[in-house]
Design an enzyme around this catalytic site. Structure first.
Site, mmCIF file in Angstrom:
data_model
loop_
_atom_site.group_PDB
_atom_site.id
_atom_site.type_symbol
_atom_site.label_atom_id
_atom_site.label_comp_id
_atom_site.label_asym_id
_atom_site.label_seq_id
_atom_site.Cartn_x
_atom_site.Cartn_y
_atom_site.Cartn_z
ATOM 1 C CB SER A 204 -0.930 0.031 1.219
ATOM 2 O OG SER A 204 -0.247 0.504 2.371
ATOM 3 C CB VAL A 205 -0.175 4.770 -0.660
ATOM 4 C CG1 VAL A 205 -1.267 4.970 0.388
ATOM 5 C CG2 VAL A 205 0.523 6.087 -0.971
ATOM 6 C CE LYS A 206 -2.530 5.147 5.600
ATOM 7 N NZ LYS A 206 -2.627 6.459 6.276
ATOM 8 C CG LEU A 207 6.865 1.003 2.370
ATOM 9 C CD1 LEU A 207 7.086 0.273 3.694
ATOM 10 C CD2 LEU A 207 7.338 0.147 1.210
ATOM 11 C CB ALA B 135 5.435 3.301 7.450
#
Length: 328
Positions: A39-42, A45
């Site tokens: 996901s884009v959340k990497l 993070a």
């Protein structure tokens, strides 16, 4: 060929789907799910952990704690495993079971908060729980809802990549969760003098942009408490998407062979509606961000029993993969 020694070193930045022959709207979909976190959340993070390391808040052996509905938790689980941290994810019953299994497989501890907050969601309850643990000592909270590294990751990475790929960009659609991706992209185009209309896509039932709180079953976009990062002065318009439209859209995409997550379904549904209302018959250069892929949603938005329990009226109306294909 790429050779890596860390899961953080691989992230496909330049893959787009032309949705015109797929669903009809003049829209290019930027796929953010092709990395080891899915996901884009990497991006957020990595940026938040790096900032905490630079500030001296994170030292070897530290325990990171974060509230997440799934994707950021998976990303932080990967980083923790890669860099030798411990990680505790505080989530709620809406988190996809697959995401919980992935986090635990990576060594994270997952704690599920079951008491909703005053707006009928779980965000405030999750944050209250996190604050209590942080006050007790021994935890480092990155706080994705207020951490400027969240939006900076997209200001410095996602938005410039879109700008390079589409120098004539007219409209950008970004889903609103913590609003990190949204604010990073919106700030970039505004501060670089680019005449891009930035449209936030939110879920009906979310309070982020003053909506009335309602039950929301699809994890990802929307909040039951307004994120500190949001600044509406950078946003040109907001679209609120009913979850029924989200379900219809992901199944329409799946019927064409594209298995995307719920957040992507919301963004595409909102973008298609906005373009039909504001650019009817036109061919603007429009891009939407697809935060993740669909494998982690197989127990929910793609599962018939879950759909019957939560969206009974839609069952039987959803498109069938392969229907209408030549030779079928």
């Amino acid at each position: 060929m790429p050779i890596i020694n860390s899961p953080l070193e691989f992230n496909v930045e330049d893959l787009y789907v032309d949705l015109r022959p797929v669903l009809g709207p003049p829209l290019f979909l930027k796929c953010e799910g092709f990395n080891f976190a899915g996901s884009v959340k990497l991006k957020a993070a990595v940026a938040m952990v790096a900032a905490a390391e630079r500030d001296g808040r994170l030292a070897p052996g530290a325990t990171i704690i974060e509230s997440s509905s799934g994707n950021l938790g998976v990303a932080l689980s990967i980083i923790a495993a890669s860099r030798g941290y411990r990680f505790v994810c505080v989530t709620d019953p809406r988190c996809n079971p697959a995401s919980v299994r992935v986090m635990r497989a990576l060594g994270a501890e997952v704690r599920v908060i079951t008491r909703p907050d005053g707006n009928g969601g779980f965000l405030e309850s999750r944050i209250r729980y996190v604050r209590g643990l942080v006050e007790s000592g021994g935890y480092v909270w990155l706080n994705q809802y207020a951490n400027p590294a969240n939006w900076l990751a997209h200001y410095e990475g996602t938005a410039p990549a879109i700008d390079k790929a589409f120098p004539d960009l007219d409209v950008l659609f970004v889903g609103a969760g913590t609003t990190g991706t949204l604010m990073g992209c919106a700030r970039y185009f505004r501060e670089h003098g680019r005449p891009v209309t930035v449209v936030a896509v939110d879920a009906v039932g979310s309070v982020t942009f003053g909506g009335i709180p309602e039950r929301r079953m699809v994890p990802g976009l929307g909040t039951s408490a307004r994120p500190e990062l949001v600044d509406e002065s950078f946003i040109d318009d907001v679209v609120h998407v009913p979850e029924g439209d989200t379900i219809r859209t992901v199944h329409a995409l799946a019927a064409k062979g594209f298995l995307f997550g719920g957040s992507t379904g919301t963004v595409v549904a909102g973008a298609a509606r906005w373009l039909a209302e504001h650019r009817p018959g036109a061919r603007p250069v429009a891009v939407a961000l697809a935060p993740d892929l669909g494998e982690r949603y197989l127990d929910s938005i793609y599962e018939e029993n879950w759909l019957r329990e939560n969206f009974a009226g839609l069952v039987g109306q959803l498109p069938v993969p392969g229907a209408g294909v030549r030779g079928a």
